[in-house]
Scaffold this motif. Sequence first.
Motif, PDB file in Angstrom:
ATOM      1  N   LEU A 317       0.836  -1.295   0.195  1.00 32.58           N
ATOM      2  CA  LEU A 317      -0.045   0.218   0.071  1.00 32.58           C
ATOM      3  C   LEU A 317       0.846   1.239  -0.040  1.00 32.58           C
ATOM      4  CD1 LEU A 317      -2.678  -0.831   2.529  1.00 32.58           C
ATOM      5  CD2 LEU A 317      -3.005  -0.973   0.088  1.00 32.58           C
ATOM      6  N   GLY A 318       1.944   1.171   0.579  1.00 27.89           N
ATOM      7  CA  GLY A 318       2.892   2.282   0.676  1.00 27.89           C
ATOM      8  C   GLY A 318       3.458   2.743  -0.757  1.00 27.89           C
ATOM      9  N   GLU A 319       3.805   1.767  -1.611  1.00 24.64           N
ATOM     10  CA  GLU A 319       4.291   2.308  -2.847  1.00 24.64           C
ATOM     11  C   GLU A 319       2.791   2.649  -3.663  1.00 24.64           C
ATOM     12  OE1 GLU A 319       8.235  -0.699  -3.335  1.00 24.64           O
ATOM     13  OE2 GLU A 319       6.518  -1.128  -4.452  1.00 24.64           O
ATOM     14  N   ALA A 320       1.912   2.130  -3.546  1.00 30.30           N
ATOM     15  CA  ALA A 320       0.821   2.438  -4.215  1.00 30.30           C
ATOM     16  C   ALA A 320       0.212   3.953  -3.967  1.00 30.30           C
ATOM     17  CB  ALA A 320      -0.567   1.519  -3.751  1.00 30.30           C
ATOM     18  N   GLU A 321       0.372   4.288  -2.611  1.00 26.10           N
ATOM     19  CA  GLU A 321      -0.022   5.699  -2.229  1.00 26.10           C
ATOM     20  C   GLU A 321       1.168   6.608  -2.849  1.00 26.10           C
ATOM     21  OE1 GLU A 321      -0.127   5.767   1.786  1.00 26.10           O
ATOM     22  OE2 GLU A 321      -2.113   4.991   1.956  1.00 26.10           O
ATOM     23  N   LEU A 322       2.466   6.306  -2.696  1.00 24.34           N
ATOM     24  CA  LEU A 322       3.329   7.031  -3.500  1.00 24.34           C
ATOM     25  C   LEU A 322       3.423   7.267  -4.907  1.00 24.34           C
ATOM     26  CD1 LEU A 322       6.681   6.039  -1.357  1.00 24.34           C
ATOM     27  CD2 LEU A 322       5.522   8.129  -1.396  1.00 24.34           C
ATOM     28  N   ALA A 323       3.031   6.042  -5.489  1.00 26.04           N
ATOM     29  CA  ALA A 323       3.090   6.264  -6.988  1.00 26.04           C
ATOM     30  C   ALA A 323       1.610   7.305  -7.488  1.00 26.04           C
ATOM     31  CB  ALA A 323       2.665   4.852  -7.713  1.00 26.04           C
ATOM     32  N   ALA A 324       0.557   6.903  -6.732  1.00 27.73           N
ATOM     33  CA  ALA A 324      -0.620   7.708  -7.078  1.00 27.73           C
ATOM     34  C   ALA A 324      -0.822   9.010  -6.597  1.00 27.73           C
ATOM     35  CB  ALA A 324      -1.848   6.829  -6.936  1.00 27.73           C
ATOM     36  N   ASP A 325      -0.076   9.163  -5.321  1.00 28.24           N
ATOM     37  CA  ASP A 325      -0.332  10.318  -4.578  1.00 28.24           C
ATOM     38  C   ASP A 325      -1.565  10.674  -3.989  1.00 28.24           C
ATOM     39  OD1 ASP A 325       0.433  12.441  -2.929  1.00 28.24           O
ATOM     40  OD2 ASP A 325       0.419  13.940  -5.050  1.00 28.24           O
TER      41      ASP A 325
END
Length: 570
Positions: A317-325
């Motif tokens: 989830l952390g990478e998904a939040e960083l990628a999509a902001d």
Amino acid sequence: MQLSTRSPTLTRRLRASRSRWWGARARNVLARKGQLAALLAPVFLGLATAFLVIPAGARKMLAHTHAAEQVDDTISLLRAETRARLDLAAADSMLALQRQRRRDAEAEERGSRDRETSHGADSLGRLVVALDALIARAANAPLLESYRAIAESPALRGNPRIGALLDSLSDVDRERDEFGTGAAVDPVFVALTTRANVLGREIVAAANEARAGLRRAQLAASRSRATSRDTMIELPDTIALALARDTARALLAEVVRATAQARRLNETARSLASAERAANRIAPVSAILIGSVVLALVLAFGLLLVREARSPRIADLGEAELAADAHALGVVGRTISQSHVRRRADRERPSSLDPEQDAYRLLAWHASAHVPPRSRVVVVGDEPVVAGTVAANLAAVLANEARSVLLLDIDFLSNPVARALSIRRAVAGMVDILGNRRQWSEAVIAVTVGRGNSMDCIPAGIRPRAVGPSEGEALRAEIQRASRRYDMTVVNAPLELAGRVLSGEDAVICARRTSTKVSTLVRSAERLRLGGSQILCVALWERKKPTTNRNVDDGTVPPGASTHRHSQVA
């Protein structure tokens, strides 16, 4: 459409913690077990074949190229070395015996000469020592008795001068005695004392001369003894024995060198033979297979890890939040087994719908809080089946909250909503509405989502060609017209069509862990934002790709779907 330059910055943020980033890449590789197995099989076969074939070929090559080395015989050299050592020992013993005999003869000759001269030298030494003691006594105590003892010593006895001086000294002593003890200040007594001292000093001087003569005689005796010691007797010559000894030593050294060289050659031959045997030896088949499996695992994992590092995929989830902001929600995809459901309404619901799941509820509440009534929510994703399943469950949760919900699917290439809800292909869809072959009221399907709750659904249908600009405008108008009759409209759309037809709408991006690339998610978010859309959240699918029912194409109507017309559709 020009995208922003946020991707390099995002990559640097993702790689800020290298250990965490590489751990995420490794987890992605291990999660894709199918790809790992597909790559592991050929690598294992190649390694096992190489380990079995290459040693056999090397064995044949070595058998042809390396002949067996001839081992030299060192027994004869060892025997020659033994004989040379014996000869050298014999020569050394003969030479040592001859030299000992010579030293004994020389010692005997010197002893006889020393005995002849040692007696005279010893007597002279004793006289010198006695005279030294008397002279030292006279120097410390200049009395008449000291002078008289010097004159009467054996070294000066018989010397006429010393005898005259001793007589004169006796006369002076006798005249002094006539004065008695009380004439110490008498001039005549003083003169006699002075005369006695003069005579004593003359005796001491004569004694010094005699001592010097004795020392010269002693030195001459010592020189004569040294001369007699230096005179060597004629003895047998040992040159021949020394030459024999040197010859034996040189022969022994040559034999030792030849033996060492032969041993080195033999050791080299044994090493080559051992290398040939090691090259011809093949490891057990079990060891080869185990080694091949281990190396294949390492190589396959390394190749997939390099591939993952070059094109990383979403790991958490952390990478998904960083990628999509944007916020991210984890969706655990699961299929409801109809045999374990007791209520009839739940049994009539499609197996892919799970409105009781917390992730879908959070997603629906988040959409309800940020989207005004009678608006649209666009669900996009790189995998149509995942996006269609998430869109259907989002609409089902909203329908369970006593809202009128319309689920639209405009992905004409994949038709994911129909596959997720097991709707047969013969049912009319958006393709028929767009082609003016059906009305809205004829294409709406009511799908049961719970006890007394249902939602309206219009599948996409199959369209082999893309939607043109004019058709896109017509599709946008139809979607806006239909959404005015519902509290919430959930539209499943591909990214390209969502950017053209549904620009400015609130969107939910779907991604699948270990499958969706980070760059794909970044481009999707940026493209939606450039079109004026607000990203509500990212729905991260945690499991494998959802499976769809196979009765989509067999003409049957799935449980929970009916073709009755909804009362709100004109």
